[in-house]
Write a protein that holds these residues in place. Structure first.
Motif, PDB file in Angstrom:
ATOM      1  N   GLU A  12     -30.880  10.852  63.169  1.00 26.12           N
ATOM      2  CA  GLU A  12     -31.889  10.954  62.118  1.00 26.12           C
ATOM      3  C   GLU A  12     -31.275  10.782  60.737  1.00 26.12           C
ATOM      4  O   GLU A  12     -30.057  10.903  60.548  1.00 26.12           O
ATOM      5  N   ASN A  13     -32.134  10.482  59.770  1.00 27.25           N
ATOM      6  CA  ASN A  13     -31.785  10.419  58.353  1.00 27.25           C
ATOM      7  C   ASN A  13     -30.719   9.384  58.013  1.00 27.25           C
ATOM      8  O   ASN A  13     -29.965   9.553  57.043  1.00 27.25           O
ATOM      9  N   LEU A  14     -30.650   8.316  58.789  1.00 22.21           N
ATOM     10  CA  LEU A  14     -29.783   7.206  58.408  1.00 22.21           C
ATOM     11  C   LEU A  14     -30.403   6.461  57.230  1.00 22.21           C
ATOM     12  O   LEU A  14     -31.616   6.450  57.060  1.00 22.21           O
ATOM     13  N   GLU A  15     -29.550   5.825  56.416  1.00 20.03           N
ATOM     14  CA  GLU A  15     -30.089   4.946  55.395  1.00 20.03           C
ATOM     15  C   GLU A  15     -30.846   3.813  56.078  1.00 20.03           C
ATOM     16  O   GLU A  15     -30.580   3.466  57.230  1.00 20.03           O
ATOM     17  N   ALA A  16     -31.775   3.209  55.365  1.00 19.98           N
ATOM     18  CA  ALA A  16     -32.695   2.243  55.974  1.00 19.98           C
ATOM     19  C   ALA A  16     -31.975   1.105  56.683  1.00 19.98           C
ATOM     20  O   ALA A  16     -32.267   0.787  57.849  1.00 19.98           O
ATOM     21  N   LYS A  17     -31.013   0.476  55.997  1.00 18.05           N
ATOM     22  CA  LYS A  17     -30.287  -0.624  56.631  1.00 18.05           C
ATOM     23  C   LYS A  17     -29.466  -0.122  57.806  1.00 18.05           C
ATOM     24  O   LYS A  17     -29.346  -0.803  58.835  1.00 18.05           O
ATOM     25  N   GLU A  18     -28.882   1.058  57.668  1.00 20.37           N
ATOM     26  CA  GLU A  18     -28.051   1.592  58.754  1.00 20.37           C
ATOM     27  C   GLU A  18     -28.889   1.864  60.000  1.00 20.37           C
ATOM     28  O   GLU A  18     -28.397   1.744  61.121  1.00 20.37           O
TER      29      GLU A  18
END
Length: 671
Positions: free
Chosen positions: A318-324
């Motif tokens: 959860e809570n990865l940056e969008a691109k990641e």
């Protein structure tokens, strides 16, 4: 000619489809395998017709001088031309509609509020975009990179099936720039880049995609699944798990094993949330005048699902940056063992051979797997494989040509160039003899929609599934008995073949330089003059109502049949000065030099266009149909109302029919 004409020669075309023959000595830095040596002209033509958009004399000489491996290395190291598809599209748009597209090329390319075609949404933009594609296919020095990009466009499909692109075709120019830039790079990086492409967001409907929410009626609205499904089904792993040689795997009960489940689609759809067009008036808004289709999608956090996800048995935290979030999902997809055989087989079928052996697929897929999807290494493996060279050396056609590729090969064989000058008059014509209401376009091609005569076109697939099904088997016993695929035949029809043949004649009659300069025009006093230059030809066009030079519906190019004129005259006169002194009217003399010239021309065209595939019987058929049509002196009598020189008549009565017969023959329409 009918599409079933091809069926009768199936035994020849696919006689090596299951083989893995050839000299399979390993390649070393010191030694070139014997099967890559001694490349004669016929083999060179057939190899180059696979690795380029059409063999040219320059390419043939270079291939024979460098050898296959060094020729490929040269192609791999030719500098990349950034933004080349979009640049060429903008350039022609500015020439045609300068008042509308009045910013500089640099301003349009920059990531700013000066967005190319956003305010206009020009109905003519598909012409500009297609002209850009043909310019690259016909003129680019790095042919292999463009050819691989085109092959990738039939795996990772984006097309004008999206209605917005019928007026915002710059989306497809940018799409081809992405395929071209990544054609020799990492397949993983290609998936990453295409997943943020604004055109792909529009085409597969994940622009404006939102995390789960409830609408005003209290109904749950789930994220759009379109792209999530297709990136797995079509762009990477396929429907069913495969072994390294692309054989479908089966469970203990003999059932095919799916590569993904509906739940995987649901989870992956959550990854592709929160992305939309840059400079859109409202998140998710769609319209002809909305958003920037030349730059990547932009992210809006409030619409993204930041929760943990499970994909193909792997965890996305959860809570990865969008691109990641996207990159992690693509890492999981690329780790699947089916990617290597699925993509490798697709590339082999598009570039090399329709029915490759399992061994051929396995060799290429192993390279894909060992290099983590290095497309340069994969491309090299495809074109250095001994099975391909066994086919080439044994003169075995193993692939039907796509109509579009047949067309580009014809154009490159006749040195197609941008026409030096023509008029853009919108949908109308010149209002006076100086065409003051028109723009003058310099050194540019113009191409219109090719589907009417080729049943396909670059970026014009009817669906995300491409122009045809790779598993298409024609309804013919020869194909069905051997379970042989021929996807290109799925788009062939009697109408398509006839329209293609007519198009070849139309192009040859309007755009060959020598033929143009053999025409006469009538001045204001009624006196005939032969054109002395292309400039004069263009200058006279508004007054003489030369429609192809100003009608936007007419393709524009410059072809060169000098070789054909020279072949004929060397037999007839023994020189190539263009006067054809010894040519006589066949009806009043027993002179037979013209017949020998015709045979020489047919033989020359056979080698030039097919690498010698035409049989002697086929050459004789063409000869017998044309031997009495070589020259009619009565069309060139003094004072004739429509003067026609010997060259004019030879071109129209002999050269055009010979070319047309060969480029629509079964021998030409195979690789």
């Amino acid at each position: 000619m009918k599409s079933w004409f091809f069926i009768s020669i199936i035994a020849i075309f696919f006689s090596a489809c299951g083989g893995g023959g050839g000299d399979t000595k390993s390649t070393s830095a010191q030694q070139t395998p014997s099967y890559l040596q001694d490349i004669n002209t016929s083999v060179a033509i057939r190899f180059l017709n696979k690795t380029t958009f059409g063999a040219t004399q320059e390419d043939i000489k270079q291939l024979q001088q460098l050898g296959v491996e060094k020729w490929l290395d040269k192609e791999f190291t030719t500098p990349l031309q950034r933004d080349i598809y979009l640049k060429k599209m903008i350039t022609i748009a500015k020439q045609c509609e300068g008042d509308t597209f009045n910013a500089t090329l640099e301003e349009y390319l920059a990531d700013n509020d000066t967005v190319f075609n956003k305010e206009k949404a020009s109905f003519k933009s598909p012409r500009y975009r297609l002209s850009s594609w043909f310019d690259n296919a016909l003129m680019a020095k790095d042919q292999l990179r463009h050819k691989v990009a085109y092959a990738l466009s039939q795996i990772i499909v984006e097309s004008d099936f999206e209605p917005i692109f019928t007026r915002r075709a710059e989306a497809l120019a940018r799409y081809f720039d992405i395929l071209y830039a990544n054609a020799f790079g990492s397949y993983k990086q290609l998936l990453r880049t295409i997943s943020l492409n604004s055109g792909m967001g529009m085409f597969l409907t994940f622009n404006g995609n939102q995390k789960l929410y409830y609408n005003e009626a209290g109904v749950a609205v789930y994220p759009d699944e379109n792209y999530a499904r297709e990136i797995m089904q079509l762009f990477s792993i396929g429907l069913n798990k495969l072994t390294i040689d692309a054989t479908p795997q089966r469970d203990k009960d003999g059932h095919l094993i799916p590569t993904y489940t509906q739940e995987d689609v649901n989870q992956l759809a959550r990854v592709f949330t929160g992305w939309d067009l840059k400079r859109n008036s409202k998140f998710g808004r769609v319209g002809f005048l909305q958003g920037d289709l030349t730059h990547p999608l932009e992210f809006t956090a409030k619409y993204h699902d930041f929760g943990a996800k499970e994909l193909l048995g792997e965890h996305i935290q959860e809570n990865l940056e969008a691109k990641e979030d996207i990159y992690r999902a693509i890492d999981i997809i690329m780790a699947q063992k089916s990617v290597a055989p699925y993509i490798s087989k697709n590339l082999i079928m598009r570039l090399s051979k329709t029915n490759p052996s399992k061994e051929y697929i396995a060799r290429v897929a192993t390279v894909f797997q060992n290099t983590q999807g290095d497309l340069k290494a994969v491309t090299k493996a495809i074109f250095l494989d001994p099975e391909l060279w066994d086919d080439l050396k044994h003169n075995t056609p193993v692939k039907f040509k796509e109509p579009l590729i047949a067309y580009t090969q014809f154009l490159r064989a006749f040195k197609a160039q941008p026409f030096p000058k023509w008029y853009y008059c919108g949908y109308g014509g010149p209002e006076d003899e100086n065409a003051t209401n028109c723009s003058v376009v310099h050194n540019s091609f113009l191409f219109n929609d090719t589907r009417s005569y080729l049943a396909q076109g670059a970026g014009l697939a009817p669906t995300v599934f491409n122009f045809y099904d790779n598993d298409f088997i024609p309804n013919d016993s020869a194909f069905q008995a051997q379970n042989l695929y021929a996807p290109e035949l799925q788009i062939q029809s009697d109408t398509m073949i006839i329209n293609y043949s007519n198009k070849i004649q139309d192009i040859l009659e309007h755009w060959e330089k020598g033929y143009i300069l053999e025409h006469y025009y009538k001045d204001d006093e009624g006196v005939y003059h032969k054109y002395t230059s292309l400039d004069e030809y263009v200058q006279q066009a508004p007054r003489t109502k030369n429609i192809p030079l100003y009608y936007i519906g007419s393709d524009k190019m410059l072809l060169d049949a000098t070789e054909e004129y020279n072949v004929l005259e060397m037999v007839i006169d023994g020189d190539t000065d263009g006067d054809f002194t010894n040519l006589q009217d066949y009806r009043v003399t027993e002179y037979h030099g013209d017949e020998q010239a015709l045979k020489a021309l047919i033989s020359f065209e056979n080698q030039k266009l097919t690498g010698g595939f035409l049989t002697q019987e086929q050459e004789d058929i063409i000869f017998n149909a044309l031997k009495n049509k070589i020259y009619n002196k009565y069309n060139n009598q003094e004072g004739a109302s429509n003067p026609q020189s010997k060259k004019f008549q030879l071109y129209k009565n002999v050269i055009i029919p010979v070319i047309r017969a060969i480029v629509t023959s079964d021998s030409y329409m195979v690789e």
